[in-house]
Design a protein around this motif. Sequence first.
Motif, PDB file in Angstrom:
ATOM      1  N   PHE A  93     -64.710 -44.296  -4.581  1.00 52.63           N
ATOM      2  CA  PHE A  93     -63.457 -44.825  -5.126  1.00 52.63           C
ATOM      3  C   PHE A  93     -62.647 -43.754  -5.854  1.00 52.63           C
ATOM      4  N   PHE A  94     -63.316 -42.741  -6.381  1.00 49.74           N
ATOM      5  CA  PHE A  94     -62.630 -41.660  -7.085  1.00 49.74           C
ATOM      6  C   PHE A  94     -62.128 -40.580  -6.126  1.00 49.74           C
ATOM      7  N   MET A  95     -62.477 -40.702  -4.846  1.00 48.38           N
ATOM      8  CA  MET A  95     -62.209 -39.628  -3.900  1.00 48.38           C
ATOM      9  C   MET A  95     -61.211 -40.006  -2.807  1.00 48.38           C
ATOM     10  N   ILE A  96     -60.991 -41.301  -2.593  1.00 47.29           N
ATOM     11  CA  ILE A  96     -60.128 -41.735  -1.495  1.00 47.29           C
ATOM     12  C   ILE A  96     -58.971 -42.577  -2.032  1.00 47.29           C
ATOM     13  N   THR A  97     -58.006 -42.841  -1.172  1.00 50.32           N
ATOM     14  CA  THR A  97     -56.808 -43.580  -1.566  1.00 50.32           C
ATOM     15  C   THR A  97     -57.141 -45.062  -1.784  1.00 50.32           C
ATOM     16  N   PRO A  98     -56.297 -45.790  -2.536  1.00 53.85           N
ATOM     17  CA  PRO A  98     -56.533 -47.225  -2.740  1.00 53.85           C
ATOM     18  C   PRO A  98     -56.623 -48.023  -1.442  1.00 53.85           C
ATOM     19  N   SER A  99     -55.765 -47.712  -0.459  1.00 54.66           N
ATOM     20  CA  SER A  99     -55.804 -48.462   0.798  1.00 54.66           C
ATOM     21  C   SER A  99     -57.118 -48.229   1.544  1.00 54.66           C
ATOM     22  N   GLU A 100     -57.599 -46.997   1.534  1.00 47.87           N
ATOM     23  CA  GLU A 100     -58.876 -46.706   2.176  1.00 47.87           C
ATOM     24  C   GLU A 100     -60.037 -47.289   1.370  1.00 47.87           C
ATOM     25  N   SER A 101     -59.875 -47.340   0.047  1.00 47.52           N
ATOM     26  CA  SER A 101     -60.903 -47.942  -0.797  1.00 47.52           C
ATOM     27  C   SER A 101     -61.088 -49.409  -0.439  1.00 47.52           C
ATOM     28  N   ARG A 111     -62.601 -36.559 -12.633  1.00 49.11           N
ATOM     29  CA  ARG A 111     -62.844 -36.233 -11.221  1.00 49.11           C
ATOM     30  C   ARG A 111     -64.276 -36.575 -10.822  1.00 49.11           C
ATOM     31  N   ASN A 112     -65.207 -36.316 -11.711  1.00 48.46           N
ATOM     32  CA  ASN A 112     -66.610 -36.612 -11.443  1.00 48.46           C
ATOM     33  C   ASN A 112     -67.226 -37.166 -12.717  1.00 48.46           C
ATOM     34  N   PRO A 113     -66.988 -38.457 -13.005  1.00 56.66           N
ATOM     35  CA  PRO A 113     -67.383 -39.025 -14.293  1.00 56.66           C
ATOM     36  C   PRO A 113     -68.869 -39.040 -14.571  1.00 56.66           C
ATOM     37  N   ARG A 114     -69.695 -39.071 -13.545  1.00 53.81           N
ATOM     38  CA  ARG A 114     -71.143 -39.122 -13.781  1.00 53.81           C
ATOM     39  C   ARG A 114     -71.697 -37.752 -14.181  1.00 53.81           C
ATOM     40  N   GLU A 115     -71.105 -36.691 -13.708  1.00 51.83           N
ATOM     41  CA  GLU A 115     -71.583 -35.352 -14.045  1.00 51.83           C
ATOM     42  C   GLU A 115     -70.877 -34.780 -15.268  1.00 51.83           C
ATOM     43  N   GLN A 116     -69.588 -35.088 -15.424  1.00 51.76           N
ATOM     44  CA  GLN A 116     -68.820 -34.592 -16.559  1.00 51.76           C
ATOM     45  C   GLN A 116     -68.040 -35.747 -17.193  1.00 51.76           C
ATOM     46  N   PRO A 117     -68.742 -36.667 -17.844  1.00 51.17           N
ATOM     47  CA  PRO A 117     -68.066 -37.845 -18.393  1.00 51.17           C
ATOM     48  C   PRO A 117     -67.224 -37.511 -19.622  1.00 51.17           C
ATOM     49  N   PRO A 118     -65.974 -37.951 -19.656  1.00 52.76           N
ATOM     50  CA  PRO A 118     -65.164 -37.778 -20.857  1.00 52.76           C
ATOM     51  C   PRO A 118     -65.626 -38.750 -21.938  1.00 52.76           C
ATOM     52  N   VAL A 119     -65.141 -38.571 -23.151  1.00 47.48           N
ATOM     53  CA  VAL A 119     -65.534 -39.438 -24.257  1.00 47.48           C
ATOM     54  C   VAL A 119     -65.092 -40.876 -23.997  1.00 47.48           C
ATOM     55  N   PHE A 120     -63.892 -41.037 -23.460  1.00 52.71           N
ATOM     56  CA  PHE A 120     -63.368 -42.372 -23.156  1.00 52.71           C
ATOM     57  C   PHE A 120     -62.548 -42.311 -21.882  1.00 52.71           C
ATOM     58  N   TRP A 121     -62.839 -43.199 -20.948  1.00 52.46           N
ATOM     59  CA  TRP A 121     -62.066 -43.278 -19.718  1.00 52.46           C
ATOM     60  C   TRP A 121     -62.097 -44.710 -19.189  1.00 52.46           C
ATOM     61  N   VAL A 122     -61.199 -44.993 -18.266  1.00 54.55           N
ATOM     62  CA  VAL A 122     -61.055 -46.351 -17.741  1.00 54.55           C
ATOM     63  C   VAL A 122     -61.360 -46.355 -16.242  1.00 54.55           C
ATOM     64  N   PRO A 123     -61.558 -47.529 -15.641  1.00 57.71           N
ATOM     65  CA  PRO A 123     -61.874 -47.605 -14.209  1.00 57.71           C
ATOM     66  C   PRO A 123     -60.830 -46.903 -13.343  1.00 57.71           C
ATOM     67  N   PRO A 124     -61.223 -46.498 -12.125  1.00 60.95           N
ATOM     68  CA  PRO A 124     -60.306 -45.776 -11.230  1.00 60.95           C
ATOM     69  C   PRO A 124     -59.119 -46.622 -10.801  1.00 60.95           C
ATOM     70  N   SER A 125     -58.124 -45.976 -10.238  1.00 58.28           N
ATOM     71  CA  SER A 125     -56.861 -46.639  -9.898  1.00 58.28           C
ATOM     72  C   SER A 125     -57.034 -47.787  -8.923  1.00 58.28           C
ATOM     73  N   TYR A 126     -58.069 -47.745  -8.085  1.00 61.89           N
ATOM     74  CA  TYR A 126     -58.259 -48.815  -7.111  1.00 61.89           C
ATOM     75  C   TYR A 126     -58.655 -50.128  -7.782  1.00 61.89           C
ATOM     76  N   ALA A 127     -59.382 -50.056  -8.905  1.00 63.40           N
ATOM     77  CA  ALA A 127     -59.888 -51.256  -9.563  1.00 63.40           C
ATOM     78  C   ALA A 127     -58.751 -52.044 -10.205  1.00 63.40           C
ATOM     79  N   ILE A 128     -58.826 -53.369 -10.127  1.00 62.06           N
ATOM     80  CA  ILE A 128     -57.772 -54.198 -10.707  1.00 62.06           C
ATOM     81  C   ILE A 128     -57.782 -54.111 -12.225  1.00 62.06           C
ATOM     82  N   ALA A 129     -58.902 -53.699 -12.815  1.00 64.22           N
ATOM     83  CA  ALA A 129     -58.933 -53.469 -14.265  1.00 64.22           C
ATOM     84  C   ALA A 129     -57.940 -52.377 -14.638  1.00 64.22           C
TER      85      ALA A 129
END
Length: 371
Positions: A160-168, A332-350
């Motif tokens: 979901f972090f790597m492809i477009t919303p339509s492809e997601s 870009r890669n939240p599991r390997e380099q997680p920021p202190v605070f971030w929100v779901p990717p653009s594809y998610a309705i959240a």
Amino acid sequence: MLFVTQSFESNCGRLLHPRQFIVGILAMLQSFKLFNNCNLVFSRSCSGYVSRTRYLMRLKEDDEACREALKFANVLLYHKLAPLLQKTRSGVCKVASFKTADLKQILEKVGKDKHFINESFLLGCTDKSEPQFSLEVGEVERSALEQECRGTFVDLRKAFFMITPSESALAAKGQALLRWHQTNGFCSATGQPTTRNQSGSFRVCQSSGITYYPKMSPVVIVLVSDGSRCLLARQAMFPPGMYSALSGFCDMGESVEEALHREVAEEVGLEVENLQYSGSQHWPFPQSSFMLACHATVNPNKTQVNIDKAELEDARWFTLEEITTALQNPPRNPREQPPVFWVPPSYAIANQLIREWANQQQLLRSTHRLK
């Protein structure tokens, strides 16, 4: 649009007060939103959409027509439900798809019978009415297949972090359909095996005659606001630093409104005063959910959060500045380099809910500055 037109006409010939202008713009934007939603309905009345829809319906109902369509289709590959991604020449990732003839050759090269492609499930079709199918190839050795396809099987959450919303959306639908067939191979009434039709639009128990259709579970997802802040929460299973809107499954017999009020009360101990529907989305996790997204407000004098620790790890109020920073700097890669605070990717309705709230807050601030 009628409200805005009348408002502007009534003020014709005299200068609008800045506040009146902003109020008019807000109303117009809301009208545009409704109008854009209507465009979806209008566009679907055109011959292209209708013809594609009826074509897909025929493929779902007519096994022979579906088998014929598969001969010239585009097929998406999944390895244990992970979609295959490829990089374009510009370095952008995309969901990989293969023409049936090409995929048959690939399958034979990795030791799989070319007729295995008949196990594919119908997903939809492109704007050019080209059929799209999904195929699970988990039985094939992963590295060999990746080498032949010049791609990589990627966990869908990461994809979901790597492809477009339509492809997601397409990748999510493909995974959900594959998972449903994997978990509905037997009749719940008789325990006997179920058989699929060619398209995969249903399964039938030959013993009982019961027909099973792919389904989604309704889930409410809500962004709560006290007027100047929004409430986000996280579960222990979330990647480090990620916060999202509150959500929960609808109980049997509940309306969306009832489920939303209950979930907010259960999870954070707050009582919702008002709510507004925002949109809906299919979400493939945990077992294919139908997300019903809403905004909700609480009394600004009653914002003390009381977390249900069995459901949530944390929940807190965020300012517009914090939200804006998170939206402008997605990881870009939240599991390997997680920021202190971030929100779901653009594809998610959240993410959509959070953006809508941020945009509304910015407009309200502009209104106050012009008073």
